[in-house]
Design a protein around this motif. Sequence first.
Motif, mmCIF file in Angstrom:
data_model
loop_
_atom_site.group_PDB
_atom_site.id
_atom_site.type_symbol
_atom_site.label_atom_id
_atom_site.label_comp_id
_atom_site.label_asym_id
_atom_site.label_seq_id
_atom_site.Cartn_x
_atom_site.Cartn_y
_atom_site.Cartn_z
ATOM 1 N N GLU A 1 133.626 42.366 24.554
ATOM 2 C CA GLU A 1 132.991 43.820 24.375
ATOM 3 C C GLU A 1 132.676 44.622 25.431
ATOM 4 O OE1 GLU A 1 131.253 43.973 19.987
ATOM 5 O OE2 GLU A 1 130.892 41.950 20.763
ATOM 6 N N LEU A 2 131.940 43.940 26.568
ATOM 7 C CA LEU A 2 131.507 44.581 27.596
ATOM 8 C C LEU A 2 132.635 44.890 28.342
ATOM 9 C CD1 LEU A 2 128.606 45.252 28.715
ATOM 10 C CD2 LEU A 2 128.647 43.256 30.174
ATOM 11 N N SER A 3 133.583 44.039 28.388
ATOM 12 C CA SER A 3 134.717 44.150 29.315
ATOM 13 C C SER A 3 135.790 45.317 28.611
ATOM 14 C CB SER A 3 135.790 43.104 29.323
ATOM 15 O OG SER A 3 135.162 42.135 30.078
ATOM 16 N N ALA A 4 135.468 45.747 27.032
ATOM 17 C CA ALA A 4 136.334 46.960 26.563
ATOM 18 C C ALA A 4 135.754 48.322 27.098
ATOM 19 C CB ALA A 4 136.367 46.530 25.139
ATOM 20 N N ILE A 5 134.417 48.032 27.431
ATOM 21 C CA ILE A 5 133.861 49.215 27.841
ATOM 22 C C ILE A 5 134.058 49.716 29.597
ATOM 23 C CG2 ILE A 5 131.468 50.601 28.020
ATOM 24 C CD1 ILE A 5 130.634 48.719 25.632
ATOM 25 N N PHE A 6 133.644 48.732 30.034
ATOM 26 C CA PHE A 6 133.659 48.556 31.679
ATOM 27 C C PHE A 6 135.054 48.129 32.372
ATOM 28 C CE2 PHE A 6 129.230 48.582 30.680
ATOM 29 C CZ PHE A 6 128.892 49.681 31.151
ATOM 30 N N GLY A 7 135.790 47.407 31.597
ATOM 31 C CA GLY A 7 136.999 46.715 32.206
ATOM 32 C C GLY A 7 136.540 45.405 32.749
ATOM 33 N N LYS A 8 137.518 44.724 33.402
ATOM 34 C CA LYS A 8 137.166 43.381 33.701
ATOM 35 C C LYS A 8 137.090 43.358 35.172
ATOM 36 C CE LYS A 8 139.514 40.991 29.832
ATOM 37 N NZ LYS A 8 140.255 39.999 29.442
ATOM 38 N N ASP A 9 135.796 43.459 35.497
ATOM 39 C CA ASP A 9 135.636 43.704 36.900
ATOM 40 C C ASP A 9 134.152 42.767 37.299
ATOM 41 O OD1 ASP A 9 133.504 45.373 36.225
ATOM 42 O OD2 ASP A 9 134.140 46.925 37.298
ATOM 43 N N GLU A 10 133.765 42.276 38.407
ATOM 44 C CA GLU A 10 132.745 41.641 38.812
ATOM 45 C C GLU A 10 131.364 42.485 38.481
ATOM 46 O OE1 GLU A 10 132.606 40.612 42.980
ATOM 47 O OE2 GLU A 10 134.978 40.296 43.116
ATOM 48 N N LYS A 11 131.479 43.781 38.406
ATOM 49 C CA LYS A 11 129.985 44.319 38.032
ATOM 50 C C LYS A 11 129.789 44.214 36.717
ATOM 51 C CE LYS A 11 130.053 47.878 41.623
ATOM 52 N NZ LYS A 11 129.865 49.480 41.665
#
Length: 168
Positions: free
Chosen positions: A120-130
């Motif tokens: 769910e967090l990746s759906a918002i921010f994308g899959k990255d280190e941050k």
Amino acid sequence: MKILLMLSACVLMVNACGKGGDHSVDDGGYHYTNDDERHSLYPRIRGDKYGATYTYERGDLEVYGGGSMNLDRDWEAEVGIEYRFRRSAQSPRFNVTLHVDPCSFLAYDLNRNGEFSKDELSAIFGKDEKANALFAGLDMDPSDGVITEEEFLAIGPLIIADCFNNEK
């Protein structure tokens, strides 16, 4: 009758027959194809009905027509046009800015089940280190792989910069 219909094909496709494309007969039909267009004629004999269907295709455009007649001179006809719309690979791009409260748990809990996962967090921010670092910083219990509302409210204001500017 079938020979008469095939001869009619060349009359209908006189423009195509004069070009130097490929001619073929298959699936009970006559076809003419060149680099960017296709003509097809399908003769039909069903019981006492005789008819044909002609189709012209070019890119996303298809034009067709046909008809039939029986020995009692009862007839039927059909014509149509179809255009297939395709999304262009060069379609315009839009910059969208959403203003949400970064300290609101509901901004992260997309499926509203009382917790949010790394997906769910990746759906918002994308899959990255941050995004991974934010999830790791908020997750007080790494064994369950989710962040509950209680975890978020306890840790979120401490590690999310904009929460310091709010009095929530």
